[in-house]
Design a protein around this motif. Structure first.
Motif, PDB file in Angstrom:
ATOM      1  N   GLY A  23      -7.762   2.175   4.200  1.00 48.44           N
ATOM      2  CA  GLY A  23      -6.856   1.585   3.210  1.00 48.44           C
ATOM      3  C   GLY A  23      -7.094   2.041   1.777  1.00 48.44           C
ATOM      4  O   GLY A  23      -6.169   2.474   1.086  1.00 48.44           O
ATOM      5  N   TYR A  24      -8.343   1.966   1.341  1.00 47.93           N
ATOM      6  CA  TYR A  24      -8.635   2.319  -0.053  1.00 47.93           C
ATOM      7  C   TYR A  24      -8.360   3.801  -0.301  1.00 47.93           C
ATOM      8  O   TYR A  24      -7.861   4.188  -1.362  1.00 47.93           O
ATOM      9  N   GLU A  63     -12.738   1.776  15.292  1.00 48.75           N
ATOM     10  CA  GLU A  63     -13.534   1.475  14.101  1.00 48.75           C
ATOM     11  C   GLU A  63     -14.881   2.194  14.081  1.00 48.75           C
ATOM     12  O   GLU A  63     -15.554   2.269  15.111  1.00 48.75           O
ATOM     13  N   ARG A  68     -17.353   0.176   8.988  1.00 47.55           N
ATOM     14  CA  ARG A  68     -16.548  -1.007   9.312  1.00 47.55           C
ATOM     15  C   ARG A  68     -15.168  -0.955   8.656  1.00 47.55           C
ATOM     16  O   ARG A  68     -14.499  -1.949   8.508  1.00 47.55           O
ATOM     17  N   LYS A  69     -14.778   0.273   8.235  1.00 47.23           N
ATOM     18  CA  LYS A  69     -13.454   0.394   7.626  1.00 47.23           C
ATOM     19  C   LYS A  69     -12.509   1.024   8.632  1.00 47.23           C
ATOM     20  O   LYS A  69     -12.838   2.055   9.227  1.00 47.23           O
ATOM     21  N   LYS A  70     -11.365   0.415   8.801  1.00 44.93           N
ATOM     22  CA  LYS A  70     -10.416   0.927   9.777  1.00 44.93           C
ATOM     23  C   LYS A  70      -9.660   2.115   9.196  1.00 44.93           C
ATOM     24  O   LYS A  70      -9.171   2.056   8.064  1.00 44.93           O
TER      25      LYS A  70
ATOM     26  N   GLU B  74     -12.224  -4.464   2.077  1.00 42.87           N
ATOM     27  CA  GLU B  74     -12.276  -2.991   2.012  1.00 42.87           C
ATOM     28  C   GLU B  74     -11.727  -2.498   0.674  1.00 42.87           C
ATOM     29  O   GLU B  74     -12.069  -1.418   0.206  1.00 42.87           O
ATOM     30  N   MET B  75     -10.831  -3.271   0.086  1.00 43.14           N
ATOM     31  CA  MET B  75     -10.215  -2.912  -1.201  1.00 43.14           C
ATOM     32  C   MET B  75     -11.036  -3.425  -2.389  1.00 43.14           C
ATOM     33  O   MET B  75     -10.592  -3.370  -3.526  1.00 43.14           O
TER      34      MET B  75
END
Lengths: 103, 189
Positions: A23-24, A63, A68-70, B74-75
């Protein structure tokens, strides 16, 4: 039936996911691609990612237990949709330039 | 050092409460826990955090919300705590101000802003229905109870009707926002 126009956010998300990103990473990539003009917010991105997975345009990768980031990546059908949208946008730009006399 | 403050905010005063929590953070008090009337702050450096309060469908423990909270983390957006209400939860999130200097914006397109306003408007209708029902019941008991006059019911009815009016005002605001956003969507994304 012709495909409905994609939102700017969805277009840039699909464009970013030609390589796996979390996401990021997507937010950063979209910011870079648009020279900082498009700033995706977390809630909007979350909703868009879920919808795109449901439609089968992107896949959620298994994952990574360390981060732990998808991560997500575009699928073949997502790529087709992206190319169709690019053709639609090109038509808009070409017609705009032709009628407004731009280059 | 922990500082406890008791303060009342109604459910439709989300923006006012958020502004107050952020003001506390700007003075070096970081919110660590919130109850319905009780706020607990830890001393930290001023302006370290920025807070954002949000309404979500379902309780905080629901699988869908836990997934969303993980995504927010996560952000760089941490869920500090949440308060459950029937069918919804009020969530306190925070991020480092250096990462979000302009504040935490969770919705950047019109569609998701519309969805959010719809959730708020639907919840406010529930509040209006409950307060109206409770008000009518108390008024009926105060006026038509054949055994004795019940002034307590009359006081309750007045208070609950006042809440109902406040909720109607909040609902009008949400509907006005919704209308404005829908009008905007006809022209822009």
């Amino acid at each position: 039936m012709p495909q409905l126009a994609l939102t700017e956010a969805v277009f840039y998300i699909l464009l970013s996911l030609q390589k796996p990103l979390h996401g990021y990473g997507i937010i950063q990539n979209v910011g870079e691609l648009s020279n900082g003009r498009v700033k995706l917010a977390a809630g909007t991105l979350y909703g868009a990612l879920n919808s795109l997975v449901d439609k089968g345009w992107i896949d959620a990768l298994p994952e990574n237990p360390e981060s732990r980031k998808k991560e997500y990546v575009i699928t073949n059908s997502g790529l087709i949709v992206l190319k169709e949208e690019l053709a639609r946008l090109s038509e808009l730009v070409d017609n705009g330039k032709r009628l407004l006399g731009g280059n | 050092m922990r500082r406890v403050v008791h303060k009342l905010f109604w459910i439709w005063q989300l923006e006012k409460e958020q502004a107050w929590v952020n003001e506390m953070a700007s003075h070096g008090y970081a919110l660590e826990h919130a109850g319905r009337l009780r706020f607990e702050f830890d001393e930290t450096e001023p302006d370290k955090y920025i807070y954002k309060e949000i309404f979500l469908k379902g309780w905080g423990e629901s699988a869908e919300n836990i997934k969303y909270f993980r995504f927010l983390e996560e952000m760089g957006i941490k869920v500090v705590c949440y308060i459950n209400y029937p069918g919804t939860c009020w969530v306190y999130t925070r991020a480092l101000k250096k990462d979000y200097p302009d504040g935490i914006e969770l919705y950047s397109d019109i569609d998701s802003k519309i969805t959010y306003q719809k959730v708020m408007a639907a919840y406010m209708i529930l509040v209006i229905a409950l307060t109206l029902g409770a008000g009518i019941l108390n008024l009926w008991m105060a006026l038509f109870n054949s055994y004795r006059i019940l002034p307590l019911n009359l006081v309750c009815a007045i208070l609950v009707f006042a809440l109902c009016i406040a909720a109607v005002i909040a609902e009008i605001n949400f509907l006005a926002n919704l209308r404005r956003l829908k009008k905007e969507r006809k022209l822009h994304e």
